[in-house]
Design a protein around this motif. Structure first.
Motif, PDB file in Angstrom:
ATOM      1  N   ARG A 160       0.816  -1.211   0.000  1.00 23.52           N
ATOM      2  CA  ARG A 160       0.000   0.000   0.000  1.00 23.52           C
ATOM      3  C   ARG A 160       0.854   1.268   0.000  1.00 23.52           C
ATOM      4  O   ARG A 160       0.442   2.307  -0.546  1.00 23.52           O
ATOM      5  CB  ARG A 160      -0.942   0.011   1.217  1.00 23.52           C
ATOM      6  CG  ARG A 160      -2.013  -1.051   1.218  1.00 23.52           C
ATOM      7  CD  ARG A 160      -2.913  -0.991   0.003  1.00 23.52           C
ATOM      8  NE  ARG A 160      -3.585   0.267  -0.172  1.00 23.52           N
ATOM      9  CZ  ARG A 160      -4.826   0.520   0.273  1.00 23.52           C
ATOM     10  NH1 ARG A 160      -5.492  -0.425   0.931  1.00 23.52           N
ATOM     11  NH2 ARG A 160      -5.390   1.684   0.049  1.00 23.52           N
ATOM     12  N   ASP A 181      -3.919   5.553  -0.755  1.00 26.33           N
ATOM     13  CA  ASP A 181      -5.042   5.337  -1.672  1.00 26.33           C
ATOM     14  C   ASP A 181      -4.598   5.077  -3.107  1.00 26.33           C
ATOM     15  O   ASP A 181      -5.406   4.618  -3.927  1.00 26.33           O
ATOM     16  CB  ASP A 181      -5.995   6.541  -1.650  1.00 26.33           C
ATOM     17  CG  ASP A 181      -6.764   6.640  -0.344  1.00 26.33           C
ATOM     18  OD1 ASP A 181      -6.947   5.593   0.309  1.00 26.33           O
ATOM     19  OD2 ASP A 181      -7.184   7.748   0.020  1.00 26.33           O
ATOM     20  N   TRP A 182      -3.360   5.382  -3.443  1.00 23.14           N
ATOM     21  CA  TRP A 182      -2.905   5.226  -4.818  1.00 23.14           C
ATOM     22  C   TRP A 182      -2.974   3.764  -5.271  1.00 23.14           C
ATOM     23  O   TRP A 182      -3.204   3.492  -6.453  1.00 23.14           O
ATOM     24  CB  TRP A 182      -1.472   5.725  -4.975  1.00 23.14           C
ATOM     25  CG  TRP A 182      -1.311   7.199  -4.743  1.00 23.14           C
ATOM     26  CD1 TRP A 182      -2.256   8.074  -4.303  1.00 23.14           C
ATOM     27  CD2 TRP A 182      -0.114   7.966  -4.924  1.00 23.14           C
ATOM     28  NE1 TRP A 182      -1.730   9.342  -4.190  1.00 23.14           N
ATOM     29  CE2 TRP A 182      -0.422   9.303  -4.562  1.00 23.14           C
ATOM     30  CE3 TRP A 182       1.174   7.654  -5.342  1.00 23.14           C
ATOM     31  CZ2 TRP A 182       0.523  10.322  -4.626  1.00 23.14           C
ATOM     32  CZ3 TRP A 182       2.121   8.665  -5.394  1.00 23.14           C
ATOM     33  CH2 TRP A 182       1.790   9.991  -5.045  1.00 23.14           C
ATOM     34  N   THR A 183      -2.762   2.837  -4.340  1.00 23.14           N
ATOM     35  CA  THR A 183      -2.727   1.413  -4.700  1.00 23.14           C
ATOM     36  C   THR A 183      -3.994   0.678  -4.263  1.00 23.14           C
ATOM     37  O   THR A 183      -4.011  -0.552  -4.192  1.00 23.14           O
ATOM     38  CB  THR A 183      -1.511   0.734  -4.043  1.00 23.14           C
ATOM     39  OG1 THR A 183      -1.542   1.005  -2.630  1.00 23.14           O
ATOM     40  CG2 THR A 183      -0.211   1.262  -4.619  1.00 23.14           C
ATOM     41  N   LYS A 184      -5.037   1.427  -4.007  1.00 16.98           N
ATOM     42  CA  LYS A 184      -6.258   0.875  -3.406  1.00 16.98           C
ATOM     43  C   LYS A 184      -6.782  -0.357  -4.128  1.00 16.98           C
ATOM     44  O   LYS A 184      -7.105  -1.367  -3.499  1.00 16.98           O
ATOM     45  CB  LYS A 184      -7.337   1.962  -3.364  1.00 16.98           C
ATOM     46  CG  LYS A 184      -8.646   1.512  -2.742  1.00 16.98           C
ATOM     47  CD  LYS A 184      -9.648   2.655  -2.713  1.00 16.98           C
ATOM     48  CE  LYS A 184     -10.973   2.204  -2.109  1.00 16.98           C
ATOM     49  NZ  LYS A 184     -11.968   3.301  -2.079  1.00 16.98           N
ATOM     50  N   ASP A 185      -6.916  -0.312  -5.431  1.00 18.41           N
ATOM     51  CA  ASP A 185      -7.528  -1.412  -6.180  1.00 18.41           C
ATOM     52  C   ASP A 185      -6.507  -2.339  -6.839  1.00 18.41           C
ATOM     53  O   ASP A 185      -6.873  -3.169  -7.671  1.00 18.41           O
ATOM     54  CB  ASP A 185      -8.462  -0.843  -7.258  1.00 18.41           C
ATOM     55  CG  ASP A 185      -9.588  -0.012  -6.667  1.00 18.41           C
ATOM     56  OD1 ASP A 185     -10.127  -0.412  -5.611  1.00 18.41           O
ATOM     57  OD2 ASP A 185      -9.920   1.043  -7.248  1.00 18.41           O
ATOM     58  N   GLN A 186      -5.243  -2.177  -6.477  1.00 19.49           N
ATOM     59  CA  GLN A 186      -4.185  -2.946  -7.152  1.00 19.49           C
ATOM     60  C   GLN A 186      -3.288  -3.680  -6.162  1.00 19.49           C
ATOM     61  O   GLN A 186      -2.149  -4.030  -6.504  1.00 19.49           O
ATOM     62  CB  GLN A 186      -3.331  -1.999  -8.007  1.00 19.49           C
ATOM     63  CG  GLN A 186      -4.095  -1.189  -9.027  1.00 19.49           C
ATOM     64  CD  GLN A 186      -4.636  -2.050 -10.149  1.00 19.49           C
ATOM     65  OE1 GLN A 186      -4.155  -3.158 -10.386  1.00 19.49           O
ATOM     66  NE2 GLN A 186      -5.643  -1.554 -10.856  1.00 19.49           N
ATOM     67  N   VAL A 187      -3.780  -3.930  -4.947  1.00 22.35           N
ATOM     68  CA  VAL A 187      -2.922  -4.463  -3.885  1.00 22.35           C
ATOM     69  C   VAL A 187      -2.302  -5.809  -4.263  1.00 22.35           C
ATOM     70  O   VAL A 187      -1.094  -6.013  -4.114  1.00 22.35           O
ATOM     71  CB  VAL A 187      -3.717  -4.599  -2.569  1.00 22.35           C
ATOM     72  CG1 VAL A 187      -2.835  -5.232  -1.486  1.00 22.35           C
ATOM     73  CG2 VAL A 187      -4.203  -3.237  -2.114  1.00 22.35           C
ATOM     74  N   TRP A 188      -3.128  -6.722  -4.799  1.00 28.03           N
ATOM     75  CA  TRP A 188      -2.613  -8.053  -5.103  1.00 28.03           C
ATOM     76  C   TRP A 188      -1.578  -8.003  -6.224  1.00 28.03           C
ATOM     77  O   TRP A 188      -0.590  -8.755  -6.198  1.00 28.03           O
ATOM     78  CB  TRP A 188      -3.757  -8.996  -5.466  1.00 28.03           C
ATOM     79  CG  TRP A 188      -4.592  -9.360  -4.279  1.00 28.03           C
ATOM     80  CD1 TRP A 188      -5.850  -8.941  -3.996  1.00 28.03           C
ATOM     81  CD2 TRP A 188      -4.192 -10.199  -3.182  1.00 28.03           C
ATOM     82  NE1 TRP A 188      -6.276  -9.464  -2.798  1.00 28.03           N
ATOM     83  CE2 TRP A 188      -5.283 -10.245  -2.278  1.00 28.03           C
ATOM     84  CE3 TRP A 188      -3.040 -10.921  -2.877  1.00 28.03           C
ATOM     85  CZ2 TRP A 188      -5.232 -10.976  -1.100  1.00 28.03           C
ATOM     86  CZ3 TRP A 188      -2.989 -11.652  -1.708  1.00 28.03           C
ATOM     87  CH2 TRP A 188      -4.078 -11.681  -0.833  1.00 28.03           C
ATOM     88  N   ARG A 189      -1.790  -7.148  -7.199  1.00 24.54           N
ATOM     89  CA  ARG A 189      -0.812  -7.015  -8.285  1.00 24.54           C
ATOM     90  C   ARG A 189       0.501  -6.440  -7.755  1.00 24.54           C
ATOM     91  O   ARG A 189       1.583  -6.865  -8.167  1.00 24.54           O
ATOM     92  CB  ARG A 189      -1.368  -6.125  -9.388  1.00 24.54           C
ATOM     93  CG  ARG A 189      -2.573  -6.717 -10.112  1.00 24.54           C
ATOM     94  CD  ARG A 189      -3.090  -5.775 -11.174  1.00 24.54           C
ATOM     95  NE  ARG A 189      -2.133  -5.631 -12.261  1.00 24.54           N
ATOM     96  CZ  ARG A 189      -2.247  -4.722 -13.222  1.00 24.54           C
ATOM     97  NH1 ARG A 189      -3.256  -3.858 -13.210  1.00 24.54           N
ATOM     98  NH2 ARG A 189      -1.350  -4.658 -14.196  1.00 24.54           N
TER      99      ARG A 189
END
Length: 273
Positions: A160, A181-189
């Motif tokens: 994160r 918040d920049w990585t909010k929807d990309q955590v697993w990647r």
């Protein structure tokens, strides 16, 4: 990794400082001047932050500032405090995770112990049981579970906040939780990228510890009494060798932060779309 030779002089300084810190630590255990150990740790931290800032600038703009890339002014000061805050948060998170993992481990082991009361009253029996238990399939599974319970929260917060070192240098101000918040929807990647990028170079660092231990005779897991018998020169060589083997992980970690910053920084994403 193409910056290895360019950054080598600065990282050589870091390796030498690491060696000096190791020598001071061993000297302190043997009754030497203990404050030198603390001062060496502070100097090592400052040099490490300077190397990190140098590598980020090189990956971001191709610039090399200061003597062989090393300097310490406001850029490095901001990066230092940003890293200290991150370390404090990670330490607290690890502390909580270890407590929770210990509770879960205790409950699971208690469920599998044939005679819990007898073991609870006999420390030697408990130690013998645990030594045998953790080589069984059930014990190995529990150890892996505990490792995941402690390791995953740290990996998650690293994902994160992966942008904060590059963002702090690029924006000329401390950037830590602003990047959450920049990585909010990309955590697993991001976690996948961290594992794939860092695993090989972390193995190189571990190899360096093994090589240094084999060449110097310094036991990696030795107690204070054993370490106190090691000569300061051997400890210095151990620190220098491990410092050199850690260069790839330092380079890849900094470059990964820059790569993520270029992809996640909001202004850049607005321009792209």
């Amino acid at each position: 990794m193409g910056a290895f030779l360019t950054t080598l002089p600065a990282y050589m300084v870091r390796a030498i400082v690491t060696g000096a810190v190791s020598a001071a630590a061993v000297s302190g255990m043997a009754g030497g001047v203990l404050p030198l150990d603390f001062l060496g740790q502070v100097l090592a931290l400052l040099v490490t932050v300077s190397c990190l800032a140098m590598t980020i600038r090189l990956a971001m703009t191709g610039e090399m500032k200061g003597l062989t890339g090393l300097k310490f002014d406001m850029e490095e000061t901001r990066l230092l405090f940003a890293n200290l805050i991150f370390i404090a948060v990670a330490f607290f998170l690890a502390f909580v995770a270890i407590i929770l993992a210990s509770i879960v481990m205790g409950i699971l082991i208690a469920m599998l112990v044939p005679d819990l009361e007898a073991i609870a009253q006999n420390q030697r029996a408990a130690e013998a049981f645990l030594a045998d238990f953790f080589v069984t399939p059930a014990g190995i599974v529990i150890m892996i579970l505990m490792f995941l319970m402690v390791g995953f929260p740290l990996l998650y917060i690293s994902a994160r906040l992966v942008n904060f070192p590059a963002a702090t240098i690029a924006r000329q101000k401390m950037m830590i939780f602003e990047t959450w918040d920049w990585t909010k929807d990309q955590v697993w990647r991001v976690i996948g990228a961290i594992v794939l990028a860092m695993a090989p170079v972390v193995l190189i660092s571990f190899l360096g510890v093994w090589v240094a231990g084999a060449l110097t005779g310094l036991p990696v897991l030795g107690d204070a009494g054993t370490l106190a018998t090691i000569s300061p020169f051997a400890a210095f060589a151990f620190g220098v060798i491990t410092g050199l083997f850690s260069i790839p992980s330092q380079l890849v970690g900094a470059a990964l932060a820059v790569f993520m910053y270029r992809g996640f920084e909001p202004d850049r994403r607005t321009e792209q779309f």
